[in-house]
Design a protein around this motif. Structure first.
Motif, PDB file in Angstrom:
ATOM      1  N   GLU A 169       0.825  -1.199   0.000  1.00  0.00           N
ATOM      2  CA  GLU A 169       0.000   0.000   0.000  1.00  0.00           C
ATOM      3  C   GLU A 169       0.863   1.255   0.000  1.00  0.00           C
ATOM      4  N   SER A 170       0.275   2.343  -0.449  1.00  0.00           N
ATOM      5  CA  SER A 170       0.985   3.617  -0.434  1.00  0.00           C
ATOM      6  C   SER A 170       1.423   3.942   0.995  1.00  0.00           C
ATOM      7  N   GLY A 171       2.728   4.201   1.172  1.00  0.00           N
ATOM      8  CA  GLY A 171       3.235   4.490   2.499  1.00  0.00           C
ATOM      9  C   GLY A 171       3.324   3.276   3.398  1.00  0.00           C
ATOM     10  N   PHE A 172       3.461   2.075   2.822  1.00  0.00           N
ATOM     11  CA  PHE A 172       3.459   0.855   3.623  1.00  0.00           C
ATOM     12  C   PHE A 172       4.603   0.841   4.633  1.00  0.00           C
ATOM     13  N   ASP A 173       4.371   0.158   5.731  1.00  0.00           N
ATOM     14  CA  ASP A 173       5.411   0.015   6.750  1.00  0.00           C
ATOM     15  C   ASP A 173       6.583  -0.786   6.184  1.00  0.00           C
ATOM     16  N   THR A 174       7.765  -0.526   6.706  1.00  0.00           N
ATOM     17  CA  THR A 174       8.965  -1.208   6.229  1.00  0.00           C
ATOM     18  C   THR A 174       8.808  -2.717   6.316  1.00  0.00           C
ATOM     19  N   ILE A 224      17.210  -7.983   4.209  1.00  0.00           N
ATOM     20  CA  ILE A 224      17.071  -6.694   3.540  1.00  0.00           C
ATOM     21  C   ILE A 224      15.775  -6.038   3.986  1.00  0.00           C
ATOM     22  N   GLN A 225      15.682  -4.737   3.749  1.00  0.00           N
ATOM     23  CA  GLN A 225      14.485  -3.987   4.100  1.00  0.00           C
ATOM     24  C   GLN A 225      13.942  -3.272   2.865  1.00  0.00           C
ATOM     25  N   LEU A 226      12.642  -3.298   2.718  1.00  0.00           N
ATOM     26  CA  LEU A 226      11.959  -2.558   1.664  1.00  0.00           C
ATOM     27  C   LEU A 226      11.029  -1.554   2.324  1.00  0.00           C
ATOM     28  N   ASP A 227      11.181  -0.270   1.981  1.00  0.00           N
ATOM     29  CA  ASP A 227      10.279   0.740   2.528  1.00  0.00           C
ATOM     30  C   ASP A 227       9.426   1.337   1.420  1.00  0.00           C
ATOM     31  N   SER A 228       8.602   2.311   1.773  1.00  0.00           N
ATOM     32  CA  SER A 228       7.616   2.825   0.825  1.00  0.00           C
ATOM     33  C   SER A 228       8.232   3.569  -0.343  1.00  0.00           C
ATOM     34  N   THR A 229       9.525   3.958  -0.246  1.00  0.00           N
ATOM     35  CA  THR A 229      10.164   4.590  -1.396  1.00  0.00           C
ATOM     36  C   THR A 229      10.354   3.603  -2.547  1.00  0.00           C
ATOM     37  N   LEU A 230      10.131   2.325  -2.286  1.00  0.00           N
ATOM     38  CA  LEU A 230      10.159   1.330  -3.359  1.00  0.00           C
ATOM     39  C   LEU A 230       9.207   1.720  -4.486  1.00  0.00           C
ATOM     40  N   ALA A 231       8.130   2.407  -4.144  1.00  0.00           N
ATOM     41  CA  ALA A 231       7.104   2.751  -5.128  1.00  0.00           C
ATOM     42  C   ALA A 231       7.414   4.025  -5.899  1.00  0.00           C
ATOM     43  N   GLN A 292       5.223  23.239   1.808  1.00  0.00           N
ATOM     44  CA  GLN A 292       5.673  22.005   2.458  1.00  0.00           C
ATOM     45  C   GLN A 292       4.896  20.843   1.865  1.00  0.00           C
ATOM     46  N   ILE A 293       5.634  19.822   1.410  1.00  0.00           N
ATOM     47  CA  ILE A 293       5.042  18.728   0.654  1.00  0.00           C
ATOM     48  C   ILE A 293       5.181  17.418   1.430  1.00  0.00           C
ATOM     49  N   ASN A 294       4.137  16.614   1.365  1.00  0.00           N
ATOM     50  CA  ASN A 294       4.196  15.260   1.917  1.00  0.00           C
ATOM     51  C   ASN A 294       3.863  14.282   0.791  1.00  0.00           C
ATOM     52  N   ASP A 295       4.573  13.162   0.779  1.00  0.00           N
ATOM     53  CA  ASP A 295       4.306  12.108  -0.204  1.00  0.00           C
ATOM     54  C   ASP A 295       4.640  10.779   0.443  1.00  0.00           C
ATOM     55  N   SER A 296       3.717   9.861   0.404  1.00  0.00           N
ATOM     56  CA  SER A 296       3.911   8.577   1.075  1.00  0.00           C
ATOM     57  C   SER A 296       5.048   7.766   0.470  1.00  0.00           C
ATOM     58  N   GLN A 297       5.421   8.097  -0.772  1.00  0.00           N
ATOM     59  CA  GLN A 297       6.524   7.377  -1.425  1.00  0.00           C
ATOM     60  C   GLN A 297       7.850   8.132  -1.295  1.00  0.00           C
ATOM     61  N   GLY A 298       7.847   9.211  -0.529  1.00  0.00           N
ATOM     62  CA  GLY A 298       9.051  10.009  -0.364  1.00  0.00           C
ATOM     63  C   GLY A 298       8.824  11.426  -0.844  1.00  0.00           C
ATOM     64  N   HIS A 299       8.949  12.411   0.052  1.00  0.00           N
ATOM     65  CA  HIS A 299       8.575  13.790  -0.264  1.00  0.00           C
ATOM     66  C   HIS A 299       9.758  14.632  -0.743  1.00  0.00           C
ATOM     67  N   LEU A 300      10.904  14.021  -1.007  1.00  0.00           N
ATOM     68  CA  LEU A 300      12.076  14.763  -1.444  1.00  0.00           C
ATOM     69  C   LEU A 300      12.254  14.653  -2.953  1.00  0.00           C
ATOM     70  N   SER A 301      13.019  15.581  -3.504  1.00  0.00           N
ATOM     71  CA  SER A 301      13.166  15.629  -4.958  1.00  0.00           C
ATOM     72  C   SER A 301      13.924  14.433  -5.504  1.00  0.00           C
ATOM     73  N   TYR A 302      14.781  13.792  -4.710  1.00  0.00           N
ATOM     74  CA  TYR A 302      15.468  12.599  -5.186  1.00  0.00           C
ATOM     75  C   TYR A 302      14.659  11.336  -4.897  1.00  0.00           C
ATOM     76  N   GLN A 303      13.480  11.504  -4.314  1.00  0.00           N
ATOM     77  CA  GLN A 303      12.590  10.367  -4.080  1.00  0.00           C
ATOM     78  C   GLN A 303      11.448  10.419  -5.102  1.00  0.00           C
ATOM     79  N   ASP A 304      10.227  10.734  -4.674  1.00  0.00           N
ATOM     80  CA  ASP A 304       9.104  10.629  -5.613  1.00  0.00           C
ATOM     81  C   ASP A 304       8.598  11.974  -6.112  1.00  0.00           C
ATOM     82  N   ILE A 305       9.151  13.090  -5.648  1.00  0.00           N
ATOM     83  CA  ILE A 305       8.650  14.396  -6.082  1.00  0.00           C
ATOM     84  C   ILE A 305       9.305  14.794  -7.394  1.00  0.00           C
TER      85      ILE A 305
END
Length: 401
Positions: A169-174, A224-231, A292-305
Protein backbone atom coordinates in the motif's frame (compact mmCIF):
# COMPACT_ATOMS: atom_id res chain seq x y z
CA UNK A 1 98.12 23.68 -35.49
CA UNK A 2 98.76 22.41 -38.98
CA UNK A 3 96.13 21.43 -41.49
CA UNK A 4 96.48 17.69 -40.80
CA UNK A 5 95.97 18.19 -37.07
CA UNK A 6 92.87 20.29 -37.74
CA UNK A 7 91.41 17.57 -39.91
CA UNK A 8 92.16 14.89 -37.29
CA UNK A 9 90.57 17.03 -34.56
CA UNK A 10 87.44 17.55 -36.70
CA UNK A 11 87.17 13.81 -37.38
CA UNK A 12 87.57 13.03 -33.66
CA UNK A 13 84.85 15.54 -32.77
CA UNK A 14 82.46 14.07 -35.34
CA UNK A 15 83.11 10.55 -34.08
CA UNK A 16 82.42 11.69 -30.50
CA UNK A 17 79.07 13.25 -31.42
CA UNK A 18 78.09 10.20 -33.47
CA UNK A 19 78.89 7.86 -30.59
CA UNK A 20 77.14 10.15 -28.12
CA UNK A 21 74.03 10.36 -30.29
CA UNK A 22 73.96 6.61 -30.70
CA UNK A 23 74.33 6.14 -26.97
CA UNK A 24 71.11 8.10 -26.46
CA UNK A 25 69.22 5.41 -28.42
CA UNK A 26 70.85 2.43 -26.73
CA UNK A 27 68.27 0.51 -24.67
CA UNK A 28 68.91 0.57 -20.97
CA UNK A 29 67.50 -2.68 -19.49
CA UNK A 30 68.25 -1.47 -15.96
CA UNK A 31 65.90 1.49 -16.26
CA UNK A 32 63.03 0.47 -18.55
CA UNK A 33 60.71 3.19 -19.76
CA UNK A 34 57.59 1.06 -19.93
CA UNK A 35 55.36 -0.31 -17.19
CA UNK A 36 51.94 -1.86 -16.63
CA UNK A 37 49.33 0.45 -15.08
CA UNK A 38 47.19 -1.79 -12.86
CA UNK A 39 44.41 0.74 -12.21
CA UNK A 40 43.77 1.10 -15.95
CA UNK A 41 43.95 -2.63 -16.66
CA UNK A 42 41.10 -5.13 -16.55
CA UNK A 43 42.20 -8.46 -15.07
CA UNK A 44 39.72 -11.26 -14.43
CA UNK A 45 40.74 -12.83 -11.11
CA UNK A 46 38.01 -15.51 -11.00
CA UNK A 47 37.96 -18.10 -13.77
CA UNK A 48 35.47 -20.93 -13.62
CA UNK A 49 37.17 -24.25 -14.28
CA UNK A 50 35.82 -26.71 -16.83
CA UNK A 51 33.54 -24.40 -18.84
CA UNK A 52 33.65 -23.34 -22.47
CA UNK A 53 33.78 -19.66 -21.53
CA UNK A 54 36.06 -16.83 -22.67
CA UNK A 55 37.49 -14.37 -20.17
CA UNK A 56 38.79 -11.09 -21.58
CA UNK A 57 41.74 -9.09 -20.29
CA UNK A 58 43.01 -5.57 -20.97
CA UNK A 59 46.53 -4.49 -20.05
CA UNK A 60 47.40 -0.79 -19.98
CA UNK A 61 51.04 0.05 -20.76
CA UNK A 62 52.68 3.39 -20.05
CA UNK A 63 55.64 3.81 -22.37
CA UNK A 64 57.91 6.52 -23.70
CA UNK A 65 59.09 4.45 -26.68
CA UNK A 66 58.18 5.48 -30.20
CA UNK A 67 56.13 3.39 -32.67
CA UNK A 68 59.34 2.78 -34.58
CA UNK A 69 60.63 0.84 -31.58
CA UNK A 70 57.98 -1.84 -32.28
CA UNK A 71 56.68 -2.25 -28.73
CA UNK A 72 55.09 -5.66 -28.11
CA UNK A 73 53.29 -6.99 -25.04
CA UNK A 74 53.09 -10.71 -24.29
CA UNK A 75 51.07 -12.51 -21.61
CA UNK A 76 51.03 -16.01 -20.17
CA UNK A 77 49.53 -17.80 -17.16
CA UNK A 78 51.67 -20.00 -14.92
CA UNK A 79 51.02 -22.48 -12.14
CA UNK A 80 54.11 -24.34 -11.08
CA UNK A 81 55.70 -25.67 -14.25
CA UNK A 82 52.58 -25.19 -16.40
CA UNK A 83 52.46 -22.27 -18.83
CA UNK A 84 49.50 -21.09 -20.97
CA UNK A 85 50.08 -18.28 -23.47
CA UNK A 86 47.45 -15.61 -24.18
CA UNK A 87 47.77 -13.50 -27.33
CA UNK A 88 47.41 -9.73 -26.88
CA UNK A 89 46.43 -7.17 -29.51
CA UNK A 90 46.54 -3.39 -29.87
CA UNK A 91 45.14 -3.17 -33.39
CA UNK A 92 41.58 -1.93 -32.82
CA UNK A 93 40.09 -5.18 -34.15
CA UNK A 94 37.40 -7.09 -32.29
CA UNK A 95 35.94 -10.48 -33.17
CA UNK A 96 33.80 -10.62 -29.99
CA UNK A 97 35.87 -13.62 -28.85
CA UNK A 98 39.57 -13.58 -28.05
CA UNK A 99 40.35 -10.50 -30.10
CA UNK A 100 38.50 -7.62 -28.48
CA UNK A 101 40.64 -4.53 -28.91
CA UNK A 102 38.75 -1.25 -29.28
CA UNK A 103 41.31 1.40 -30.29
CA UNK A 104 44.45 0.73 -32.27
CA UNK A 105 47.89 1.79 -31.01
CA UNK A 106 46.74 3.29 -27.71
CA UNK A 107 48.85 0.90 -25.62
CA UNK A 108 45.78 -0.84 -24.21
CA UNK A 109 46.50 -4.45 -25.11
CA UNK A 110 43.54 -6.83 -25.21
CA UNK A 111 43.21 -10.58 -25.27
CA UNK A 112 41.14 -13.52 -24.12
CA UNK A 113 41.49 -17.00 -22.67
CA UNK A 114 39.04 -19.89 -22.59
CA UNK A 115 38.59 -21.44 -19.18
CA UNK A 116 38.89 -24.83 -20.89
CA UNK A 117 42.52 -23.94 -21.64
CA UNK A 118 43.41 -24.37 -17.97
CA UNK A 119 44.31 -28.03 -17.35
CA UNK A 120 43.78 -27.87 -13.61
CA UNK A 121 42.34 -25.76 -10.82
CA UNK A 122 44.56 -23.64 -8.67
CA UNK A 123 45.95 -20.21 -7.86
CA UNK A 124 47.53 -19.04 -11.12
CA UNK A 125 49.64 -16.03 -12.02
CA UNK A 126 49.31 -13.78 -15.05
CA UNK A 127 52.75 -12.77 -16.33
CA UNK A 128 53.17 -9.71 -18.55
CA UNK A 129 56.32 -8.99 -20.54
CA UNK A 130 56.96 -5.85 -22.60
CA UNK A 131 59.41 -6.03 -25.50
CA UNK A 132 60.71 -3.65 -28.12
CA UNK A 133 62.36 -4.51 -31.40
CA UNK A 134 60.62 -7.91 -31.01
CA UNK A 135 63.24 -9.35 -28.69
CA UNK A 136 64.49 -6.88 -26.08
CA UNK A 137 62.69 -7.25 -22.75
CA UNK A 138 62.26 -3.84 -21.13
CA UNK A 139 59.62 -4.48 -18.45
CA UNK A 140 57.62 -7.24 -16.79
CA UNK A 141 54.76 -7.49 -14.33
CA UNK A 142 52.93 -10.29 -12.50
CA UNK A 143 49.26 -10.35 -11.46
CA UNK A 144 48.88 -12.92 -8.69
CA UNK A 145 45.85 -14.75 -7.32
CA UNK A 146 44.11 -15.64 -10.58
CA UNK A 147 41.82 -18.25 -9.06
CA UNK A 148 40.78 -21.03 -11.43
CA UNK A 149 38.17 -23.01 -9.60
CA UNK A 150 35.11 -25.22 -10.11
CA UNK A 151 31.91 -23.46 -9.19
CA UNK A 152 28.35 -24.31 -8.20
CA UNK A 153 25.57 -21.81 -8.77
CA UNK A 154 23.94 -20.30 -5.68
CA UNK A 155 20.42 -21.37 -4.81
CA UNK A 156 17.67 -19.20 -3.35
CA UNK A 157 15.78 -21.55 -1.05
CA UNK A 158 13.13 -19.20 0.31
CA UNK A 159 12.16 -15.58 0.86
CA UNK A 160 9.99 -14.52 3.78
CA UNK A 161 8.37 -11.14 4.27
CA UNK A 162 6.53 -11.02 0.96
CA UNK A 163 4.18 -13.42 -0.82
CA UNK A 164 2.65 -13.94 -4.23
CA UNK A 165 -0.15 -11.44 -5.06
CA UNK A 166 0.88 -9.28 -2.09
CA UNK A 167 -0.15 -5.63 -1.74
CA UNK A 168 2.30 -2.83 -0.96
CA UNK A 169 0.00 0.00 0.00
CA UNK A 170 0.98 3.62 -0.43
CA UNK A 171 3.23 4.49 2.50
CA UNK A 172 3.46 0.86 3.62
CA UNK A 173 5.41 0.02 6.75
CA UNK A 174 8.96 -1.21 6.23
CA UNK A 175 9.08 -4.83 5.16
CA UNK A 176 11.86 -6.99 6.62
CA UNK A 177 12.75 -9.73 4.15
CA UNK A 178 14.82 -12.81 4.90
CA UNK A 179 16.48 -14.50 1.91
CA UNK A 180 17.86 -17.99 2.41
CA UNK A 181 20.72 -18.69 -0.04
CA UNK A 182 22.90 -21.76 -0.10
CA UNK A 183 26.10 -22.28 -2.06
CA UNK A 184 28.36 -25.30 -1.53
CA UNK A 185 31.34 -23.18 -2.59
CA UNK A 186 31.08 -21.20 0.65
CA UNK A 187 32.77 -22.33 3.81
CA UNK A 188 33.49 -20.78 7.19
CA UNK A 189 37.28 -20.51 7.04
CA UNK A 190 38.28 -20.86 3.42
CA UNK A 191 36.94 -19.85 0.03
CA UNK A 192 34.09 -17.36 0.11
CA UNK A 193 31.87 -17.20 -2.97
CA UNK A 194 29.76 -14.30 -1.74
CA UNK A 195 26.65 -13.40 -3.68
CA UNK A 196 25.02 -10.16 -4.65
CA UNK A 197 21.23 -10.06 -4.58
CA UNK A 198 19.46 -7.98 -7.18
CA UNK A 199 15.79 -7.05 -6.91
CA UNK A 200 14.16 -6.26 -10.24
CA UNK A 201 10.66 -4.77 -10.37
CA UNK A 202 9.24 -5.92 -13.67
CA UNK A 203 6.19 -4.88 -15.71
CA UNK A 204 7.13 -1.27 -15.01
CA UNK A 205 7.01 0.32 -18.50
CA UNK A 206 10.79 0.40 -18.82
CA UNK A 207 11.28 2.52 -15.70
CA UNK A 208 14.59 1.37 -14.18
CA UNK A 209 13.78 0.09 -10.69
CA UNK A 210 16.51 -2.28 -9.58
CA UNK A 211 18.09 -2.64 -6.17
CA UNK A 212 21.34 -4.44 -5.32
CA UNK A 213 22.22 -5.91 -1.92
CA UNK A 214 25.50 -7.51 -0.85
CA UNK A 215 25.62 -10.74 1.11
CA UNK A 216 28.30 -10.09 3.72
CA UNK A 217 28.17 -13.40 5.59
CA UNK A 218 28.38 -16.39 3.20
CA UNK A 219 26.90 -18.79 5.76
CA UNK A 220 23.97 -16.70 7.03
CA UNK A 221 20.66 -15.56 5.61
CA UNK A 222 20.59 -12.25 3.80
CA UNK A 223 18.41 -9.66 5.53
CA UNK A 224 17.07 -6.69 3.54
CA UNK A 225 14.48 -3.99 4.10
CA UNK A 226 11.96 -2.56 1.66
CA UNK A 227 10.28 0.74 2.53
CA UNK A 228 7.62 2.83 0.82
CA UNK A 229 10.16 4.59 -1.40
CA UNK A 230 10.16 1.33 -3.36
CA UNK A 231 7.10 2.75 -5.13
CA UNK A 232 8.88 5.90 -6.35
CA UNK A 233 8.16 6.50 -10.05
CA UNK A 234 5.80 3.51 -10.22
CA UNK A 235 2.19 4.01 -11.17
CA UNK A 236 -0.35 2.09 -9.10
CA UNK A 237 -0.59 -1.36 -10.67
CA UNK A 238 -1.77 -4.84 -9.67
CA UNK A 239 0.62 -6.73 -11.91
CA UNK A 240 4.22 -6.03 -10.86
CA UNK A 241 6.70 -8.88 -10.60
CA UNK A 242 9.36 -8.78 -7.90
CA UNK A 243 12.25 -10.92 -9.09
CA UNK A 244 15.17 -11.65 -6.75
CA UNK A 245 18.41 -12.72 -8.48
CA UNK A 246 21.41 -14.11 -6.59
CA UNK A 247 24.70 -13.90 -8.51
CA UNK A 248 28.03 -15.34 -7.38
CA UNK A 249 31.58 -14.23 -8.18
CA UNK A 250 31.59 -16.31 -11.36
CA UNK A 251 28.38 -14.82 -12.71
CA UNK A 252 26.20 -17.88 -12.11
CA UNK A 253 22.72 -17.05 -10.91
CA UNK A 254 19.53 -18.28 -9.35
CA UNK A 255 16.29 -16.37 -9.15
CA UNK A 256 12.92 -16.40 -7.41
CA UNK A 257 9.92 -14.30 -8.46
CA UNK A 258 6.69 -13.15 -6.86
CA UNK A 259 3.99 -12.18 -9.36
CA UNK A 260 0.80 -10.13 -9.29
CA UNK A 261 2.19 -7.73 -6.69
CA UNK A 262 0.08 -4.62 -6.20
CA UNK A 263 2.18 -1.51 -5.66
CA UNK A 264 0.32 1.69 -4.87
CA UNK A 265 1.52 5.23 -5.48
CA UNK A 266 -0.71 8.10 -4.43
CA UNK A 267 -0.41 11.80 -5.22
CA UNK A 268 1.64 14.18 -3.09
CA UNK A 269 -0.12 16.47 -0.65
CA UNK A 270 0.60 20.15 -0.10
CA UNK A 271 0.31 20.37 3.68
CA UNK A 272 1.33 23.99 4.22
CA UNK A 273 1.89 27.10 2.09
CA UNK A 274 3.32 30.45 3.17
CA UNK A 275 3.44 33.66 1.11
CA UNK A 276 2.63 37.36 1.65
CA UNK A 277 -0.89 38.24 0.55
CA UNK A 278 0.03 41.93 0.09
CA UNK A 279 3.29 43.71 -0.64
CA UNK A 280 4.10 47.42 -0.51
CA UNK A 281 6.28 48.30 -3.49
CA UNK A 282 7.32 51.77 -2.37
CA UNK A 283 10.80 50.26 -2.36
CA UNK A 284 12.09 47.33 -4.41
CA UNK A 285 12.47 44.02 -2.63
CA UNK A 286 11.96 40.28 -2.57
CA UNK A 287 9.31 37.93 -1.26
CA UNK A 288 9.26 34.16 -0.96
CA UNK A 289 6.70 31.44 -1.44
CA UNK A 290 7.09 28.27 0.66
CA UNK A 291 5.26 24.98 0.13
CA UNK A 292 5.67 22.00 2.46
CA UNK A 293 5.04 18.73 0.65
CA UNK A 294 4.20 15.26 1.92
CA UNK A 295 4.31 12.11 -0.20
CA UNK A 296 3.91 8.58 1.07
CA UNK A 297 6.52 7.38 -1.43
CA UNK A 298 9.05 10.01 -0.36
CA UNK A 299 8.58 13.79 -0.26
CA UNK A 300 12.08 14.76 -1.44
CA UNK A 301 13.17 15.63 -4.96
CA UNK A 302 15.47 12.60 -5.19
CA UNK A 303 12.59 10.37 -4.08
CA UNK A 304 9.10 10.63 -5.61
CA UNK A 305 8.65 14.40 -6.08
CA UNK A 306 8.99 15.48 -9.68
CA UNK A 307 8.15 19.16 -9.31
CA UNK A 308 6.42 21.79 -7.19
CA UNK A 309 5.19 24.77 -9.19
CA UNK A 310 3.39 28.04 -8.70
CA UNK A 311 1.23 29.48 -11.47
CA UNK A 312 0.97 33.26 -11.82
CA UNK A 313 -0.58 34.98 -14.84
CA UNK A 314 -0.72 31.63 -16.70
CA UNK A 315 3.04 31.26 -16.23
CA UNK A 316 4.56 28.47 -14.12
CA UNK A 317 7.58 28.89 -11.86
CA UNK A 318 9.29 26.02 -10.03
CA UNK A 319 9.76 25.88 -6.29
CA UNK A 320 12.93 24.08 -5.20
CA UNK A 321 14.23 22.26 -2.16
CA UNK A 322 17.90 22.68 -3.07
CA UNK A 323 19.25 24.74 -0.15
CA UNK A 324 20.67 27.36 -2.55
CA UNK A 325 19.33 30.55 -1.01
CA UNK A 326 20.79 32.95 -3.56
CA UNK A 327 19.39 30.87 -6.41
CA UNK A 328 15.94 29.84 -5.22
CA UNK A 329 15.47 31.31 -1.75
CA UNK A 330 15.49 27.85 -0.21
CA UNK A 331 17.31 27.73 3.11
CA UNK A 332 17.77 23.99 3.77
CA UNK A 333 18.18 21.22 1.23
CA UNK A 334 15.97 18.15 1.46
CA UNK A 335 13.72 19.32 4.29
CA UNK A 336 10.55 18.91 2.22
CA UNK A 337 9.97 22.68 2.04
CA UNK A 338 10.04 23.92 -1.55
CA UNK A 339 10.80 27.60 -2.11
CA UNK A 340 10.76 30.27 -4.79
CA UNK A 341 11.92 33.87 -4.44
CA UNK A 342 10.46 36.72 -6.49
CA UNK A 343 11.85 40.22 -6.86
CA UNK A 344 9.69 43.28 -7.45
CA UNK A 345 10.41 46.84 -8.56
CA UNK A 346 9.35 50.16 -7.14
CA UNK A 347 5.78 50.97 -8.08
CA UNK A 348 4.69 47.48 -9.15
CA UNK A 349 0.99 47.06 -8.50
CA UNK A 350 -1.91 44.74 -9.16
CA UNK A 351 -3.67 41.71 -7.72
CA UNK A 352 -2.63 38.30 -8.94
CA UNK A 353 -4.16 34.89 -8.42
CA UNK A 354 -1.76 32.05 -7.68
CA UNK A 355 -2.07 28.27 -7.91
CA UNK A 356 0.40 25.81 -6.40
CA UNK A 357 0.67 22.19 -7.58
CA UNK A 358 2.97 19.28 -6.73
CA UNK A 359 3.48 16.29 -9.02
CA UNK A 360 5.32 13.01 -8.44
CA UNK A 361 7.43 10.82 -10.70
CA UNK A 362 4.49 8.53 -11.41
CA UNK A 363 2.46 11.39 -12.91
CA UNK A 364 0.20 11.92 -9.90
CA UNK A 365 -0.74 15.55 -9.23
CA UNK A 366 -1.73 17.03 -5.88
CA UNK A 367 -4.86 18.97 -5.15
CA UNK A 368 -4.12 22.62 -5.94
CA UNK A 369 -3.73 25.37 -3.38
CA UNK A 370 -5.13 28.75 -4.49
CA UNK A 371 -4.38 32.22 -3.23
CA UNK A 372 -3.91 35.87 -4.12
CA UNK A 373 -0.98 38.28 -3.92
CA UNK A 374 -1.53 42.04 -4.15
CA UNK A 375 1.20 44.54 -5.03
CA UNK A 376 0.56 48.16 -4.11
CA UNK A 377 2.57 51.35 -3.61
CA UNK A 378 1.71 53.49 -0.57
CA UNK A 379 4.29 55.70 1.16
CA UNK A 380 5.04 55.30 4.87
CA UNK A 381 3.63 51.79 4.92
CA UNK A 382 5.47 48.71 6.09
CA UNK A 383 7.13 46.78 3.31
CA UNK A 384 6.43 43.08 3.74
CA UNK A 385 9.24 42.00 1.39
CA UNK A 386 13.03 41.95 1.78
CA UNK A 387 14.89 45.04 0.52
CA UNK A 388 18.22 43.26 -0.06
CA UNK A 389 17.39 42.71 -3.69
CA UNK A 390 20.95 43.43 -4.84
CA UNK A 391 22.16 40.23 -3.13
CA UNK A 392 19.81 37.92 -5.00
CA UNK A 393 18.87 36.99 -8.52
CA UNK A 394 15.14 36.36 -8.53
CA UNK A 395 12.73 37.01 -11.35
CA UNK A 396 9.78 39.36 -11.47
CA UNK A 397 6.95 37.34 -13.05
CA UNK A 398 4.12 39.80 -12.62
CA UNK A 399 4.69 42.08 -15.59
CA UNK A 400 2.96 44.95 -13.83
CA UNK A 401 4.40 47.79 -15.89
Amino acid sequence: MNKLQSILLLISTLIFFILFSCSENVLDPVNPSAKIIEELSTVQTKVQFGLDRIYNYKLAVESSYLPSDSLKVKAFFTNGGIRIDMDLYDDGISDSLYRNDLVASNNIWSGGINSNDFPEEGDWELNIEVFILDSTLISDHIFTNILVNSNTAPQINSITGIVEADTLESGFDTRNLTISITDPDNDAIGYNDNQTLKLEIRNRDNIPKDYVFQREDPLSNLMIQLDSTLACSLATNNNYDLTFIATDYYGEVDSLSFGSIRIENTAPIIINVEYPDSINTTESGIFWVYAQINDSQGHLSYQDIDSVKIKINSEFHELLDDGIFIGSGDEEENDGIYTKGFSYDVGNSGSFGIEILASDNAGNISSPVYGNITLYSVKNNINIGNDNVQEHNYSNPFNTK
